[in-house]
Scaffold this active site. Structure first.
Site, short mmCIF file in Angstrom:
data_model
loop_
_atom_site.label_atom_id
_atom_site.label_comp_id
_atom_site.label_asym_id
_atom_site.label_seq_id
_atom_site.Cartn_x
_atom_site.Cartn_y
_atom_site.Cartn_z
CE1 TYR A 190 21.06 10.85 23.47
CE2 TYR A 190 23.10 12.10 23.26
CZ TYR A 190 22.21 11.15 22.78
OH TYR A 190 22.49 10.49 21.62
NE ARG A 249 -19.54 0.99 1.42
CZ ARG A 249 -20.04 -0.17 1.78
NH1 ARG A 249 -20.87 -0.25 2.80
NH2 ARG A 249 -19.70 -1.27 1.13
CD GLN A 291 -11.58 -8.08 -10.85
OE1 GLN A 291 -11.35 -7.68 -9.70
NE2 GLN A 291 -12.73 -8.63 -11.18
NE ARG A 336 16.90 8.18 19.95
CZ ARG A 336 17.81 9.04 19.50
NH1 ARG A 336 18.36 9.92 20.33
NH2 ARG A 336 18.20 9.01 18.25
CE1 TYR A 357 -14.98 -12.62 -1.20
CE2 TYR A 357 -16.35 -11.36 0.31
CZ TYR A 357 -16.22 -12.17 -0.80
OH TYR A 357 -17.35 -12.50 -1.51
CG ASN A 414 26.21 11.65 20.74
OD1 ASN A 414 25.74 12.76 20.97
ND2 ASN A 414 25.52 10.70 20.17
CE1 TYR A 415 26.10 14.43 13.86
CE2 TYR A 415 24.57 16.10 14.67
CZ TYR A 415 25.12 15.38 13.62
OH TYR A 415 24.68 15.61 12.35
C1 UD1 Z 1 -20.13 -10.66 -1.60
C2 UD1 Z 1 -20.98 -11.87 -1.90
C3 UD1 Z 1 -22.10 -11.96 -0.87
C4 UD1 Z 1 -21.54 -12.02 0.51
C5 UD1 Z 1 -20.63 -10.83 0.76
C6 UD1 Z 1 -19.91 -10.97 2.06
C7 UD1 Z 1 -20.90 -12.16 -4.32
C8 UD1 Z 1 -21.64 -11.95 -5.59
N1 UD1 Z 1 -21.53 -11.74 -3.22
O1 UD1 Z 1 -20.96 -9.52 -1.78
O2 UD1 Z 1 -22.88 -13.13 -1.11
O3 UD1 Z 1 -22.57 -12.06 1.47
O4 UD1 Z 1 -19.62 -10.74 -0.25
O5 UD1 Z 1 -19.20 -9.81 2.33
O6 UD1 Z 1 -19.85 -12.75 -4.31
N2 UD1 Z 1 -13.79 -7.91 -5.43
C9 UD1 Z 1 -12.81 -7.94 -6.39
N3 UD1 Z 1 -13.16 -7.75 -7.69
C10 UD1 Z 1 -14.42 -7.54 -8.07
C11 UD1 Z 1 -15.42 -7.51 -7.09
C12 UD1 Z 1 -15.08 -7.70 -5.76
O7 UD1 Z 1 -11.63 -8.13 -6.08
O8 UD1 Z 1 -14.64 -7.40 -9.27
C13 UD1 Z 1 -13.41 -8.10 -4.04
C14 UD1 Z 1 -13.67 -6.89 -3.17
O9 UD1 Z 1 -12.50 -6.08 -3.11
C15 UD1 Z 1 -13.98 -7.52 -1.82
C16 UD1 Z 1 -14.62 -8.85 -2.18
O10 UD1 Z 1 -14.23 -9.12 -3.50
O11 UD1 Z 1 -12.82 -7.79 -1.07
C17 UD1 Z 1 -16.13 -8.83 -2.05
O12 UD1 Z 1 -16.65 -7.88 -2.92
P1 UD1 Z 1 -17.90 -7.01 -2.56
O13 UD1 Z 1 -18.24 -6.14 -3.70
O14 UD1 Z 1 -17.73 -6.39 -1.22
O15 UD1 Z 1 -19.01 -8.16 -2.46
P2 UD1 Z 1 -20.45 -7.99 -1.90
O16 UD1 Z 1 -21.28 -7.33 -2.90
O17 UD1 Z 1 -20.38 -7.41 -0.54
#
Ligand code: UD1
Ligand code: CA
Length: 453
Positions: free
Chosen positions: A364, A15, A73, A331, A100, A384-385
């Protein structure tokens, strides 16, 4: 206690509609992931693991943090799957704190509350009561108010959807349990994902205590999924920073019209007018006044100086009681000694200006060493240049440079010398001499105008 921090940063962030991975989008001029790393470091953990996936290589390269264990991952199969990726590296950890990478405003105090409450043998959740919890996992409690489970929005019953207590996603897991729990997650749910949140029901089934901490405000746990939310985080960050500065003794004419993108150190009784941007490392000492529409980056402004409107300062040192601007550009490598002045439409680079010296208008001055009590007239240019190399102009104490002079470097103007206005100076001027470097004015009395009489 061995604390390992796990930062989830593998998601794509569709998004954002961006070629840049979401976690590299900036708040206050710094990638969101870098903010989260700062918070993680402040906890002095044994190790920080960052789970990356989308744009893994650019994330790693841009953050260039050598105290981080990067774990890739390959497929994003859910938050539980993401945390499970670090298990080979968490041997001996007493506690795993999950953060996160797209939640950059979290305060250290909230994290400390959560980790100390949970310790090594409880599961800790950071929850928040939201007026509109849609999209979030809900905290399900029993009649005795004990946490029973987290239910995702898409899996929730109509009854559960009425719950306002929401999961922020921030969680502290007991190190001894993490492996067993994370390796037994199932993806049998509405989204077909391995939910980290399912560990709550596992803890409850084992009668392991589940404890809950809350942040001081909801903004702390707000994530950015799109640029609108990013803008909200940016404003929230800026408001916090403005409050910190005011608490330290700075007057902000309008706290909502200051932007800080870096580390700012301030003294007292500083006044900052509207639309000022401070970037990088900026030190502002007591009684400095900064007028409207000024940009300052990586600079030191000593006590009592005034930076007038529309000036741009980068990589410069401004001494005490100096006056800069309006419309000045200092600068890299500019060093103004106490009581010196750089006025409107003057650009300086790699230049030292001695105490009490002045360059008041339209000049300058680059690669120059200017002594004390020097007056550089309007329209003076250091040449200067030569197109290939840069050369130094030395202007000793007490020199007076007349307006519209070109000083062709390398050249030295000796102490107390005066340069006649309009000169092009190509050779050194000895001390106390008057130098003319211009054509002598001639007069023609026998001249007849071609204008019809
Ligand atoms: C998750 C929580 C939800 C919480 C919400 C808060 C779970 C199942 N749900 O939901 O309860 O209210 O966050 O924002 O945990 N990510 C990875 N690898 C993955 C999946 C996600 O690195 O395979 C990372 C994403 O980049 C992100 C974070 O984990 O930074 C959360 O993932 P996202 O998919 O946004 O979780 P939600 O479905 O929003
Ligand atoms: Ca989310």
């Amino acid at each position: 206690m061995n604390l390992d921090v796990v930062i989830l940063a593998a998601g794509q962030g569709t998004r954002m509609r961006s070629n840049l991975p979401k976690v590299l989008h900036a708040v206050a001029g710094k990638p969101m992931l870098a903010h989260v790393l700062d918070s993680a470091r402040a906890l002095s953990p044994r190790q920080i693991h960052v789970v990356i996936g989308h744009g893994a290589e650019s994330v790693r390269a841009i953050l260039a943090a050598d105290d981080v264990n990067w774990v890739v991952q390959e497929q994003q199969l859910g938050t539980g799957h993401a945390v499970a990726q670090v298990l080979p590296h968490t041997e001996g950890a007493d506690q795993l704190l999950v953060l996160y990478a797209d939640v950059p405003l979290l305060r250290l105090a909230s994290l400390q509350r959560l980790t100390s409450l949970a310790g090594a043998d409880k599961l800790g959740l950071l929850t928040v009561d939201m007026s509109d919890p849609s999209g979030y996992g809900r905290i399900v409690r029993d009649a005795a108010d004990r946490v029973q489970a987290i239910v995702e929005q898409k899996d929730a019953s109509p009854q559960q959807l009425l719950i306002h207590e929401s999961n922020t996603g921030i969680m502290a897991l007991p190190g001894a349990k993490a492996r067993a729990w994370l390796t037994s997650l199932s993806s049998d749910n509405a989204q077909g994902e391995y939910y980290l949140t399912d560990v709550v029901a596992m803890a409850v089934a084992e009668s392991l205590p589940v404890v809950v901490a809350q942040p001081d405000d909801e903004l702390e746990v707000m994530g950015a999924n799109n640029r609108q939310q990013l803008a909200v985080l940016e404003r929230a960050w800026q408001q916090r920073e403005a409050e910190r500065l005011m608490a330290a003794g700075v007057t902000l004419i309008d706290p909502s019209r200051l932007d800080v993108r870096g580390e700012i150190t301030v003294g007292r009784d500083i006044e900052i007018d509207v639309n000022v941007v401070l970037q990088g490392r900026v030190v502002i000492e007591d009684n400095v006044r900064i007028e409207a529409n000024v940009v300052i980056r990586d600079a030191h402004i000593a006590a009592g100086s005034v930076i007038k409107a529309f000036s741009h300062i980068e990589g410069a040192q401004v001494g005490q009681a100096c006056e800069v601007g309006p419309y000045a550009r200092l600068r890299q490598g500019t060093c103004l000694h106490d009581g010196s002045k750089v006025g409107n439409f003057v650009e300086t680079k790699n230049t030292t200006l001695g105490a009490g010296s002045k360059i008041n208008h339209l000049s300058y001055v680059g690669d120059a060493e200017v002594g004390r009590g020097v007056n550089i007239g309007a329209g003076t240019i250091t040449c200067n240049y030569d197109g290939v190399n840069k050369f130094v102009t030395r202007i000793e104490d007490g020199v007076f440079v007349g307006s519209n002079s070109a000083l062709v470097a390398p050249v030295t103007l000796g102490e107390g010398s005066t340069i006649a206005a309009g000169s092009t100076i190509t050779a050194d001027v000895p001390a106390d001499n008057l130098a003319f470097g211009r054509a002598r004015q001639t007069l023609r009395a026998d001249w007849k105008s071609s204008k019809p009489s």
